[in-house]
Write a protein that holds these residues in place. Structure first.
Motif, PDB file in Angstrom:
ATOM      1  N   VAL A 254      22.185  41.554 -41.572  1.00 49.02           N
ATOM      2  CA  VAL A 254      23.569  41.088 -41.636  1.00 49.02           C
ATOM      3  C   VAL A 254      23.957  40.772 -43.083  1.00 49.02           C
ATOM      4  O   VAL A 254      24.996  41.218 -43.589  1.00 49.02           O
ATOM      5  N   GLU A 258      26.757  42.980 -45.334  1.00 53.38           N
ATOM      6  CA  GLU A 258      27.936  42.365 -45.945  1.00 53.38           C
ATOM      7  C   GLU A 258      27.893  42.472 -47.466  1.00 53.38           C
ATOM      8  O   GLU A 258      28.918  42.721 -48.120  1.00 53.38           O
ATOM      9  N   GLU A 294      24.539  51.274 -42.317  1.00 53.70           N
ATOM     10  CA  GLU A 294      24.725  51.695 -40.928  1.00 53.70           C
ATOM     11  C   GLU A 294      23.408  51.934 -40.199  1.00 53.70           C
ATOM     12  O   GLU A 294      23.394  52.000 -38.970  1.00 53.70           O
ATOM     13  N   THR A 298      23.827  48.065 -37.512  1.00 50.82           N
ATOM     14  CA  THR A 298      24.846  47.574 -38.453  1.00 50.82           C
ATOM     15  C   THR A 298      24.813  46.053 -38.525  1.00 50.82           C
ATOM     16  O   THR A 298      24.244  45.379 -37.657  1.00 50.82           O
ATOM     17  N   ASP A 299      25.476  45.508 -39.532  1.00 50.78           N
ATOM     18  CA  ASP A 299      25.536  44.047 -39.631  1.00 50.78           C
ATOM     19  C   ASP A 299      26.272  43.456 -38.431  1.00 50.78           C
ATOM     20  O   ASP A 299      25.916  42.381 -37.933  1.00 50.78           O
ATOM     21  N   ARG A 300      27.291  44.173 -37.919  1.00 51.13           N
ATOM     22  CA  ARG A 300      28.015  43.678 -36.745  1.00 51.13           C
ATOM     23  C   ARG A 300      27.128  43.653 -35.508  1.00 51.13           C
ATOM     24  O   ARG A 300      27.165  42.714 -34.709  1.00 51.13           O
ATOM     25  N   ALA A 303      24.694  40.822 -35.881  1.00 50.41           N
ATOM     26  CA  ALA A 303      25.387  39.536 -35.749  1.00 50.41           C
ATOM     27  C   ALA A 303      25.697  39.240 -34.285  1.00 50.41           C
ATOM     28  O   ALA A 303      25.576  38.097 -33.825  1.00 50.41           O
ATOM     29  N   ALA A 304      26.090  40.289 -33.533  1.00 52.48           N
ATOM     30  CA  ALA A 304      26.382  40.106 -32.110  1.00 52.48           C
ATOM     31  C   ALA A 304      25.125  39.698 -31.348  1.00 52.48           C
ATOM     32  O   ALA A 304      25.164  38.820 -30.473  1.00 52.48           O
TER      33      ALA A 304
END
Length: 327
Positions: A254, A258, A294, A298-300, A303-304
Motif C-alpha cells: 500500500v 501510493e 499494479e 494493487t495498493d487498493r 488496503a481493502a
C-alpha cells in the motif's frame, strides 16, 4: 545494515551499474535479454540466495533479499532475478530440487516467461514444477515481458509448509514489487535533485525556489516511508514466514503503491516536459513504477484486505493489534 548485507549490496550495485544504465532496459523492450547481466548476477549465487545452506543455497534472510531487490529496482534491472530467487526459495521449502536457469512464476502473465526454462505453480499449498514448452509474448506498461506460458506436465511437486501457505507466490511477489518501487523511487529522487541543482530559471537553479524544495522534501519522505515499510515486512517474513507476514507485506505494498503514484507525478513536475521523452531516464522509471504498482496486488486491493481484517476484529482490537505486531 549488517556487514554481509552491505558487501552483497555493494557487489550487486556494481554489477548492475556496469550493465550500462538504461541501455539494457531498451534492449529488453526491443525483445532482447541482457544475458551478461543475468550471468553476472547468477555467478554471485543470487538465484539460490534464499535457499538454506544445507540445501545447497546461500541461506540469506528475506531482509537481505529485500535489500538486493531494492538495488535491482534502483537500476530498473531488466532480469527476472528477484522472481527466480522467490521461486527457488519456495521450491526448496517444498522439498523440490531447484533447477538451473530462469524460473517463471505462474502460467499467465509470467514475468520474463519467454526466457524461463521452468515455471513454478501453486495450487493451494501444493507447489509444482514444470518445464516451459512455449510462450505467447505479452508486456506490462513498463514494456517488460509478461508472457502466457505453455507448460509440460509437472516434473516435480511438493507441499509448502504452513509458514508460507497457499498465497506464497502473491505475497512474495508483492514484497518484491514493493522493494523494487523503493529502489526506483530512490533513483528518481536522485535524478530530480540533480536536475533541480543544475536547471536554472530567472538566473538561479530551480532548486533554490521554495516550491521546488517542498516537492523534493515531500518526495524524500515517501522514499523513506517505502524503505521502512519494506524493511519491516521482510523482517516479519524472517520471523514468521510469508503467510503470517501478510499484514506487513500488504502495508508495504500500500505504501509503495501510493509512493509510486506521488513520486512519479512529482518528479515529472520538477523535470517538466523533458522527463516525458523516451530519451530521458525518468521516462523508463515512470513506466516501471506504474507497472510494479499494479503487480502483486494493487495498493487498493491490499488496503481493502487490511480494512476487512480490521473491521472483523472490531474497533476495540485495532490499537492492541497494531502495537502488538513486532517482527
Amino acid at each position: 545494515m549488517n556487514e554481509l548485507r552491505g558487501i552483497l549490496v555493494e557487489q550487486v550495485e556494481r554489477l548492475v551499474a556496469d550493465a550500462g544504465g538504461v541501455a539494457p532496459l531498451r534492449e529488453v523492450e526491443a525483445g532482447g535479454f541482457p544475458q551478461a547481466l543475468w550471468d553476472g548476477l547468477s555467478e554471485q549465487g543470487l538465484a539460490l540466495a534464499l535457499v538454506p545452506e544445507e540445501a545447497g543455497g546461500v541461506g540469506l534472510s528475506w531482509g537481505d533479499a529485500a535489500a538486493l531487490w531494492q538495488v535491482l529496482g534502483q537500476h530498473g534491472a531488466p532480469v527476472p532475478m528477484a522472481e527466480t530467487m522467490l521461486g527457488a526459495a519456495l521450491l526448496s521449502a517444498a522439498g523440490v530440487e531447484v533447477p538451473d536457469g530462469v524460473l517463471a512464476l505462474g502460467e499467465k502473465g509470467a514475468p520474463f516467461g519467454r526466457h524461463a526454462t521452468n515455471a513454478v505453480k501453486l495450487d493451494g499449498a501444493r507447489l509444482t514444477l514444470h518445464a516451459v514448452e512455449g510462450a505467447t509474448p505479452g508486456a506490462n506498461i513498463g514494456r517488460e515481458p509478461r508472457d502466457d506460458l505453455t507448460l509440460a506436465p509437472r516434473s516435480a511437486a511438493g507441499i509448502l509448509p504452513n509458514s508460507h501457505g497457499p498465497r506464497a507466490l502473491r505475497l512474495g511477489l508483492a514484497l518484491i514489487r514493493a522493494a523494487q518501487i523503493a529502489g526506483a523511487m530512490e533513483r528518481i529522487l536522485a535524478l530530480a535533485v540533480d536536475w533541480a541543482n543544475t536547471r536554472k530559471q530567472f538566473g538561479r537553479p530551480i532548486g533554490k525556489f521554495q516550491a521546488v524544495q517542498q516537492q523534493l522534501a515531500a518526495m524524500a519522505g515517501e522514499v523513506a516511508a517505502v524503505q521502512v515499510a519494506v524493511s519491516n515486512a521482510a523482517r516479519a517474513v524472517d520471523a514468521r514466514g510469508l503467510a503470517e507476514a501478510a499484514f506487513e507485506i500488504g502495508c508495504a505494498k500500500v505504501v509503495a503503491g501510493e509512493a509510486a503514484t506521488f513520486g512519479a507525478a512529482t518528479a515529472h513536475q520538477v523535470f517538466a516536459a523533458i522527463g516525458i521523452t523516451e530519451d530521458h531516464e525518468l521516462h523508463h522509471f515512470t513506466r516501471r513504477l506504474w507497472a510494479w504498482r499494479e503487480e502483486g496486488g494493487t495498493d487498493r486491493a491490499w488496503a481493502a484486505e487490511i480494512g476487512k481484517l480490521a473491521l472483523a476484529r472490531g474497533g476495540a482490537n485495532l490499537w492492541p493489534d497494531l502495537t502488538a505486531r513486532d517482527a
